[in-house]
Design an enzyme around this catalytic site. Structure first.
Site, PDB file in Angstrom:
ATOM      1  N   MET A  18       5.309   6.811  -2.459  1.00  0.00           N
ATOM      2  CA  MET A  18       4.379   7.527  -3.335  1.00  0.00           C
ATOM      3  C   MET A  18       3.833   8.758  -2.604  1.00  0.00           C
ATOM      4  SD  MET A  18       2.533   4.689  -5.678  1.00  0.00           S
ATOM      5  CE  MET A  18       1.279   4.214  -4.516  1.00  0.00           C
ATOM      6  N   HIS A  41       5.871   5.385   6.572  1.00  0.00           N
ATOM      7  CA  HIS A  41       6.972   5.885   5.747  1.00  0.00           C
ATOM      8  C   HIS A  41       8.116   6.391   6.635  1.00  0.00           C
ATOM      9  CE1 HIS A  41       3.409   6.739   3.021  1.00  0.00           C
ATOM     10  NE2 HIS A  41       4.170   6.008   2.232  1.00  0.00           N
ATOM     11  N   ASP A  46       3.469  -4.142   2.716  1.00  0.00           N
ATOM     12  CA  ASP A  46       3.269  -4.613   1.345  1.00  0.00           C
ATOM     13  C   ASP A  46       4.130  -5.859   1.140  1.00  0.00           C
ATOM     14  OD1 ASP A  46       1.624  -2.300   0.000  1.00  0.00           O
ATOM     15  OD2 ASP A  46       3.117  -1.349   1.272  1.00  0.00           O
ATOM     16  N   GLN A  94       6.974  -4.065   5.405  1.00  0.00           N
ATOM     17  CA  GLN A  94       6.335  -5.388   5.476  1.00  0.00           C
ATOM     18  C   GLN A  94       4.838  -5.279   5.188  1.00  0.00           C
ATOM     19  OE1 GLN A  94       7.672  -8.354   5.744  1.00  0.00           O
ATOM     20  NE2 GLN A  94       5.714  -9.451   5.912  1.00  0.00           N
TER      21      GLN A  94
HETATM   22  P1  AMP Z   1       3.690   3.767  -0.533  1.00  0.00           P
HETATM   23  O1  AMP Z   1       3.942   5.243  -0.452  1.00  0.00           O
HETATM   24  O2  AMP Z   1       2.338   3.352  -0.038  1.00  0.00           O
HETATM   25  O3  AMP Z   1       4.060   3.189  -1.872  1.00  0.00           O
HETATM   26  O4  AMP Z   1       4.686   3.116   0.500  1.00  0.00           O
HETATM   27  C1  AMP Z   1       6.062   3.365   0.440  1.00  0.00           C
HETATM   28  C2  AMP Z   1       6.784   2.390   1.323  1.00  0.00           C
HETATM   29  O5  AMP Z   1       6.311   2.536   2.663  1.00  0.00           O
HETATM   30  C3  AMP Z   1       6.530   0.928   0.932  1.00  0.00           C
HETATM   31  O6  AMP Z   1       7.732   0.198   1.069  1.00  0.00           O
HETATM   32  C4  AMP Z   1       5.498   0.498   1.914  1.00  0.00           C
HETATM   33  O7  AMP Z   1       5.515  -0.891   2.172  1.00  0.00           O
HETATM   34  C5  AMP Z   1       5.912   1.277   3.150  1.00  0.00           C
HETATM   35  N1  AMP Z   1       4.765   1.395   4.068  1.00  0.00           N
HETATM   36  C6  AMP Z   1       3.519   1.844   3.767  1.00  0.00           C
HETATM   37  N2  AMP Z   1       2.712   1.746   4.843  1.00  0.00           N
HETATM   38  C7  AMP Z   1       3.460   1.206   5.838  1.00  0.00           C
HETATM   39  C8  AMP Z   1       3.199   0.838   7.202  1.00  0.00           C
HETATM   40  N3  AMP Z   1       2.005   1.005   7.750  1.00  0.00           N
HETATM   41  N4  AMP Z   1       4.212   0.308   7.916  1.00  0.00           N
HETATM   42  C9  AMP Z   1       5.443   0.125   7.363  1.00  0.00           C
HETATM   43  N5  AMP Z   1       5.745   0.459   6.093  1.00  0.00           N
HETATM   44  C10 AMP Z   1       4.771   0.977   5.341  1.00  0.00           C
END
Ligand code: AMP
Length: 259
Positions: free
Chosen positions: A28, A35, A148, A146
């Protein structure tokens, strides 16, 4: 790096790349090192890396939460290019939800506990948009964090139940040196709120629900939505707290792969 705004452009950009493996990392935006870990993992094992960048309105229950979600597209595109992404799919809302949109996929049980109880409809929106991304990109492998853990469990169930031809890759949670799990929402915390937020990762690090609950309950300035052991693969101790108007989630793996 190709930045595609439409489904047709994305399919056209990928057409000539289908002889090799394609890795997809859905995001997102408001990219951080978490990311980037997904992008690096994808870069290491695929000929082509696709990152999607879409703040999925359907997975936000409140319009105020959607409105204040951090957005930083220009910087995201620079970071993606630096990480070796080949194609960014950054669609408009209408491209993903055309007028008359009415088809949803619901992972009923895994999607209704924990986060699902506090965010009704959230995982239905996640599962639907991820299935649509899979249909557009047709990745060999898809990368999720992981961080999420319940989202991972929802996607794993979606892939299994609908026999989707994609390999799920889970990347360990990336944390700041003080333990706070990286999240785009961390940008919304004031310095004081950020200090208070540390209670969540500290509590989870005990890997013991009772101890963690005691630590969190005694911490100042945060409200606990839940703190539970979840029987995911691998099992986790997962929690969600609210600090001011920001909601944070985190988890630690209890057994199986180490984080
Ligand atoms: P988001 O943009 O928050 O929807 O996250 C996109 C992807 O990045 C999802 O698969 C999340 O689980 C992963 N993600 C977000 N924060 C972290 C983190 N701190 N460590 C590893 N993966 C993450």
């Amino acid at each position: 790096m190709n930045v595609a705004r439409t489904i047709a452009e994305t399919r056209a950009a990928l057409e000539k790349r289908r002889s090799g493996a394609i890795g997809l990392a859905p995001t997102m935006g408001a990219l951080h090192e978490g990311h980037l870990a997904l992008l690096h993992a994808a870069r290491a094992e695929n000929e082509t890396v696709v990152m999607s960048l879409f703040v999925n309105p359907a997975q936000f229950a409140e319009s105020s939460d959607l409105a204040r979600y951090p957005r930083a597209e220009a910087r995201d595109l620079e970071l993606a290019a630096d990480a070796g992404v080949d194609v960014v799919f950054a669609p408009s809302r209408d491209e993903m939800y055309p007028p008359g949109f009415q088809t949803w996929v619901d992972v009923t049980e895994v999607g209704s506990i924990l986060e699902g109880q506090f965010r009704p409809g959230h995982f239905r929106a996640v599962a639907t948009v991820v299935l649509k991304l899979f249909s557009i990109v047709r990745p060999t492998r898809a990368y999720f964090g992981q961080k999420d853990a319940q989202q991972v469990e929802v996607i794993r169930t979606l892939i299994r139940d609908l026999a989707l031809d994609v390999e799920l890759r889970v990347v360990p949670t990336v944390r700041d040196p003080d333990g706070l799990a990286l999240s785009s929402r961390n940008a919304l915390l004031s310095p004081n709120e950020r200090r208070r937020a540390l209670a969540l990762s500290r509590a989870l690090a005990t890997r013991d629900r009772e101890q963690a609950l005691a630590e969190l309950t005694s911490a100042n300035g945060l409200e606990i939505d839940y703190l539970e052991v979840a029987d995911f693969d691998p099992p986790v101790l997962a929690g969600a707290v609210r600090i001011g108007s920001t909601r944070l989630i985190d988890n630690v793996v209890l057994e199986g792969e180490a984080e």
